[in-house]
Design an enzyme around this catalytic site. Structure first.
Site, short mmCIF file in Angstrom:
data_model
loop_
_atom_site.label_atom_id
_atom_site.label_comp_id
_atom_site.label_asym_id
_atom_site.label_seq_id
_atom_site.Cartn_x
_atom_site.Cartn_y
_atom_site.Cartn_z
N ARG A 54 0.82 -1.12 0.13
CA ARG A 54 0.23 -0.22 0.07
C ARG A 54 1.01 1.31 -0.07
O ARG A 54 2.14 1.14 0.06
CB ARG A 54 -0.93 0.05 1.15
CG ARG A 54 -0.14 -0.20 2.40
CD ARG A 54 -0.69 0.45 3.76
NE ARG A 54 -0.36 1.83 3.55
CZ ARG A 54 0.71 2.44 3.61
NH1 ARG A 54 1.78 1.83 3.80
NH2 ARG A 54 0.88 3.90 3.61
N ALA A 56 1.05 5.22 -2.20
CA ALA A 56 0.95 5.42 -3.47
C ALA A 56 2.06 4.93 -4.28
O ALA A 56 1.99 4.20 -5.50
CB ALA A 56 0.77 6.81 -3.91
N ARG A 95 -7.52 -0.55 -7.04
CA ARG A 95 -7.70 0.90 -6.09
C ARG A 95 -7.59 1.93 -6.99
O ARG A 95 -6.67 2.13 -7.77
CB ARG A 95 -6.39 0.70 -5.16
CG ARG A 95 -6.71 -0.36 -4.08
CD ARG A 95 -5.66 -0.19 -2.88
NE ARG A 95 -6.28 1.01 -1.96
CZ ARG A 95 -5.73 1.50 -0.63
NH1 ARG A 95 -4.36 1.21 -0.62
NH2 ARG A 95 -6.20 2.20 0.00
N GLN A 208 -2.49 2.93 9.72
CA GLN A 208 -1.07 2.98 9.14
C GLN A 208 -0.21 3.73 9.89
O GLN A 208 0.91 3.39 9.72
CB GLN A 208 -1.24 3.23 7.67
CG GLN A 208 -1.93 2.61 6.92
CD GLN A 208 -3.56 2.89 6.73
OE1 GLN A 208 -4.09 3.44 7.54
NE2 GLN A 208 -4.06 2.89 5.52
N ASP A 249 -1.85 10.79 -2.59
CA ASP A 249 -2.05 9.75 -3.58
C ASP A 249 -2.45 10.39 -4.84
O ASP A 249 -2.37 9.62 -5.93
CB ASP A 249 -3.39 8.90 -2.99
CG ASP A 249 -2.88 8.12 -1.72
OD1 ASP A 249 -2.77 8.61 -0.95
OD2 ASP A 249 -2.48 6.97 -2.04
N ASN A 259 -5.43 12.29 -0.04
CA ASN A 259 -4.49 11.78 0.74
C ASN A 259 -5.47 10.77 1.81
O ASN A 259 -6.88 11.08 1.88
CB ASN A 259 -3.54 12.68 1.42
CG ASN A 259 -2.51 11.48 2.04
OD1 ASN A 259 -1.76 10.63 1.34
ND2 ASN A 259 -2.14 11.89 3.52
N LYS A 260 -4.67 9.96 2.66
CA LYS A 260 -5.43 9.23 3.52
C LYS A 260 -6.57 10.16 4.12
O LYS A 260 -6.54 11.21 4.54
CB LYS A 260 -4.57 8.74 4.50
CG LYS A 260 -5.21 7.72 5.74
CD LYS A 260 -6.01 6.85 5.07
CE LYS A 260 -5.32 5.68 4.02
NZ LYS A 260 -6.39 4.78 3.44
#
Ligand code: MRU
Length: 365
Positions: A54, A56, A95, A208, A249, A259-260
């Protein structure tokens, strides 16, 4: 980078086993260090989907090697062109948010000079995937060279006291083949003798930050403290954060960045407290085909089970447990979009880029 003193990349091919790709299984860290062998495009798809690989740039590298494995799967009865195009489509569908996946897969597909020979297709796809992997490593190193300037300035401004960095999710070497985007300048600062401390936000629901960033920083002996996602605004108000650094990402042409999930809230808090928020990101994560983030960057929605359950270590076993009333509904967007106006700049391998279309088009191509 190192795990217990031994050097690793997050993805690689062992010279003696060129028919498979190896990854560190990130879904098992930090509780168990397991190396997973990927032997087919389907294995790559599953590894990306399940977050075994995982982040990017690492997803892009895995997708690239997925194309190589797809080439190895072919027999003399296979229609080569159709097979490789189908494999590309399949891998890209895994994804949606990180643009690196489609970028890398498309690059490998276009490296195929003709569809006459299986061996030649395998050779060309392997070469292209190796190059993508090496280029990501080089990009991260350069991001480090540019990012360290900001940490040096902050260190000087603070008259030599420690630089406090806040990060979210994992934009370290696990997410990036090697070095990491956010972590490259941190490691370089450490090597230069600049004292650094990293606030790591846990990054619910998959944690994460807690599971991967803390693991990386511990293995590199970088001072760090784990905080809940909700703690970060207070830390900023109390003057305990000098700079916020995250990965991305996908960056749109105008500088909007996906992003996250939870990154947007950190950017808002940083803006409100006049703390610079920089995104450390390679050019491979820019999507110059889209003018802005909202409505154009696809935001992945994942299994609500990731919110309803948590995973951790209990009695030496990786255990999953429910954290709410049975039957509770949950919504699980994996990413959010931070508007360009909240971003101070992008630390890229080509230098620090302002978050506006003109600067992005000038530097990123
Ligand atoms: O869902 P994930 O864990 O793949 O999300 C990853 C992130 O949001 C990272 O911070 C991002 O990919 C940047 S990686 C340098």
């Amino acid at each position: 980078m190192r795990i217990k003193g031994r050097s690793y990349q997050s993805i690689w091919i062992d010279p003696g086993e060129p028919e498979n790709v190896k990854i560190i299984d990130q879904a098992r860290l930090p509780f168990s260090l397991e190396i997973k062998k990927l032997c087919s495009a389907e294995d790559v798809y599953d590894a990306i989907y399940s977050l075994s690989v995982r982040g990017a740039p690492a997803i892009g590298a895995a997708g690239a090697y997925g194309m190589y494995l797809a080439a190895l799967e072919m027999s003399s009865a296979t229609r080569y062109r159709e097979h490789m195009h189908n494999a590309a489509h399949y891998l890209i569908s895994c994804r949606p948010t990180a643009v690196n996946l489609s970028w890398a897969v498309t690059k490998v597909l276009s490296s195929i000079s003709d569809y006459g020979s299986k061996d030649k297709i395998a050779e060309e796809t392997r070469k292209a995937a190796d190059e993508i992997c090496q280029a990501e490593i080089d990009r991260c190193r350069e991001i480090g060279n540019h990012g360290i300037k900001l940490l040096r300035e902050t260190h000087k401004r603070k008259n030599g006291s420690a630089v406090n960095i806040l990060t979210h999710c994992n934009a370290g070497w696990l997410a990036c083949v090697d070095y990491g985007t956010v972590t490259a300048p941190v490691y370089m600062a450490r090597d230069e003798g600049i004292p650094v401390h990293v606030w790591v936000s846990e990054t619910r629901p998959r944690n994460q930050g807690a599971r991967l960033t803390c693991f990386e920083l511990a293995n590199e002996n970088i001072s760090h403290t784990l905080v809940t996602d909700n703690e970060c605004g207070l830390l900023m108000q109390k003057g305990m954060v000098d700079i916020v650094l995250t990965g991305s990402d996908r960056v749109a042409r105008n500088g909007d960045s996906a992003n996250k999930i939870g990154t947007y809230l950190k950017a808002l808090a940083a803006y409100d407290n006049n703390i610079p928020y920089y995104i450390a990101v390679p050019s491979s994560s820019f999507d110059l085909s889209i003018t802005e983030g909202p409505g154009s960057i696809p935001l992945e929605e994942r299994d609500p089970g990731e919110v309803l359950y948590m995973e951790g270590l209990a009695d030496g076993k990786i255990t999953r447990f429910r954290i709410c009333e049975a039957g509770t509904d949950a919504l699980n967007h994996a990413f959010d979009i931070t508007p360009a106006r909240l971003i101070k700049g992008f630390i890229t391998e080509k230098g620090i880029v302002k978050p506006d279309e003109k600067s992005i088009l000038e530097k990123i191509n």
